[in-house]
Design a protein around this motif. Sequence first.
Motif, PDB file in Angstrom:
ATOM      1  N   TYR A 142       0.450  11.870   2.083  1.00 22.88           N
ATOM      2  CA  TYR A 142      -0.087  12.951   2.907  1.00 22.88           C
ATOM      3  C   TYR A 142       0.696  14.234   2.617  1.00 22.88           C
ATOM      4  CZ  TYR A 142      -1.221   8.844   5.826  1.00 22.88           C
ATOM      5  OH  TYR A 142      -1.642   7.631   6.292  1.00 22.88           O
ATOM      6  N   THR A 201       0.339   5.304   0.786  1.00 25.09           N
ATOM      7  CA  THR A 201      -0.531   6.371   1.257  1.00 25.09           C
ATOM      8  C   THR A 201       0.286   7.655   1.263  1.00 25.09           C
ATOM      9  OG1 THR A 201      -1.603   4.742   2.698  1.00 25.09           O
ATOM     10  CG2 THR A 201      -2.137   7.050   3.081  1.00 25.09           C
ATOM     11  N   GLU A 243       1.784   2.703   9.474  1.00 24.15           N
ATOM     12  CA  GLU A 243       0.647   1.821   9.744  1.00 24.15           C
ATOM     13  C   GLU A 243       1.009   0.398   9.366  1.00 24.15           C
ATOM     14  OE1 GLU A 243      -2.880   3.450   7.970  1.00 24.15           O
ATOM     15  OE2 GLU A 243      -2.279   5.467   8.535  1.00 24.15           O
ATOM     16  N   ILE A 272      -5.435  12.258   3.914  1.00 22.40           N
ATOM     17  CA  ILE A 272      -4.871  11.379   2.897  1.00 22.40           C
ATOM     18  C   ILE A 272      -5.088  12.003   1.518  1.00 22.40           C
ATOM     19  CG2 ILE A 272      -5.071   9.122   1.773  1.00 22.40           C
ATOM     20  CD1 ILE A 272      -5.881   7.996   4.540  1.00 22.40           C
ATOM     21  N   LEU A 287      -3.665  10.444  -1.327  1.00 22.48           N
ATOM     22  CA  LEU A 287      -3.690   9.312  -2.250  1.00 22.48           C
ATOM     23  C   LEU A 287      -3.535   8.037  -1.448  1.00 22.48           C
ATOM     24  CD1 LEU A 287      -3.556   8.331  -5.291  1.00 22.48           C
ATOM     25  CD2 LEU A 287      -1.063   8.394  -5.013  1.00 22.48           C
ATOM     26  N   ASP A 288      -4.264   7.007  -1.841  1.00 21.89           N
ATOM     27  CA  ASP A 288      -4.170   5.704  -1.179  1.00 21.89           C
ATOM     28  C   ASP A 288      -4.348   4.644  -2.256  1.00 21.89           C
ATOM     29  OD1 ASP A 288      -3.992   3.781   0.815  1.00 21.89           O
ATOM     30  OD2 ASP A 288      -6.090   3.964   1.413  1.00 21.89           O
ATOM     31  N   ARG A 294       0.849  -1.198   0.000  1.00 23.23           N
ATOM     32  CA  ARG A 294       0.000   0.000   0.000  1.00 23.23           C
ATOM     33  C   ARG A 294       0.882   1.243   0.000  1.00 23.23           C
ATOM     34  NH1 ARG A 294      -4.811  -0.499   2.895  1.00 23.23           N
ATOM     35  NH2 ARG A 294      -6.037   0.807   1.555  1.00 23.23           N
ATOM     36  N   TYR A 339       5.201   9.995   1.948  1.00 20.78           N
ATOM     37  CA  TYR A 339       4.811   8.801   1.190  1.00 20.78           C
ATOM     38  C   TYR A 339       5.058   7.598   2.090  1.00 20.78           C
ATOM     39  CZ  TYR A 339       5.160  11.844  -2.906  1.00 20.78           C
ATOM     40  OH  TYR A 339       5.006  12.861  -3.815  1.00 20.78           O
ATOM     41  N   SER A 340       3.991   6.987   2.578  1.00 16.76           N
ATOM     42  CA  SER A 340       4.118   5.799   3.416  1.00 16.76           C
ATOM     43  C   SER A 340       3.927   4.570   2.529  1.00 16.76           C
ATOM     44  CB  SER A 340       3.069   5.826   4.534  1.00 16.76           C
ATOM     45  OG  SER A 340       3.204   4.672   5.341  1.00 16.76           O
ATOM     46  N   THR A 359      -3.193   0.523  -3.767  1.00 17.64           N
ATOM     47  CA  THR A 359      -2.738  -0.797  -3.338  1.00 17.64           C
ATOM     48  C   THR A 359      -2.227  -1.683  -4.466  1.00 17.64           C
ATOM     49  OG1 THR A 359      -4.986  -1.652  -3.478  1.00 17.64           O
ATOM     50  CG2 THR A 359      -4.266  -0.831  -1.319  1.00 17.64           C
TER      51      THR A 359
END
Length: 181
Positions: A7, A5, A179, A15, A17-18, A3, A123-124, A20
């Motif tokens: 911010y 995500t 996360e 958020i 953009l998210d 994923r 960017y996670s 997968t």
Amino acid sequence: MSRLTVYRDDAPDTILLDVTTPGEIAETLRPHNIRFDRWSAPVTPAPDAPAEEVLEAYRPYLDTLMGETGAGSADVVRINASTPNLPELRKKFLSEHTHSEDEVRFFVHGQGAFVLHIRGRVYSVLCTQGDLISVPAGIPHWFDAGPKPDVVALRVFTDTTGWIAQYTGDDIANRFPAEVP
């Protein structure tokens, strides 16, 4: 599931953009010269397999990657409940830092989040088994495998002395917890 995500770096609750799917993750990261890819081996070594077996299972990928990047070494890292000094190690990884060379990781088992701080965005990237990520030298980031990690990863280095961080002193990682389930 992998994923990404995104911010704003001043809005950890918003958020932007998210996504997968690996293709969307790779396309979003590519403009920042971050490589995200998926590898599959004919056989996935057991989580407790000897390092030599893990390296051999991914040798064709490693040889190609090391040839492309000029990397000089690869090794296997395991982070789990029995890792010595786990709380101190986790704290070290959770502090925003940069490296003088690309940070290249391939997730053989488990998962972890590389959180990148680039031009006003965070960017996670949650990486899972089969994911390759290469974070270019100089990009501020931190890493979290969660409070109960169980990760086996390949590390690729150009500098054979291994993982050396230059800490930024920014406490942004405290505002953007990774996360990791």
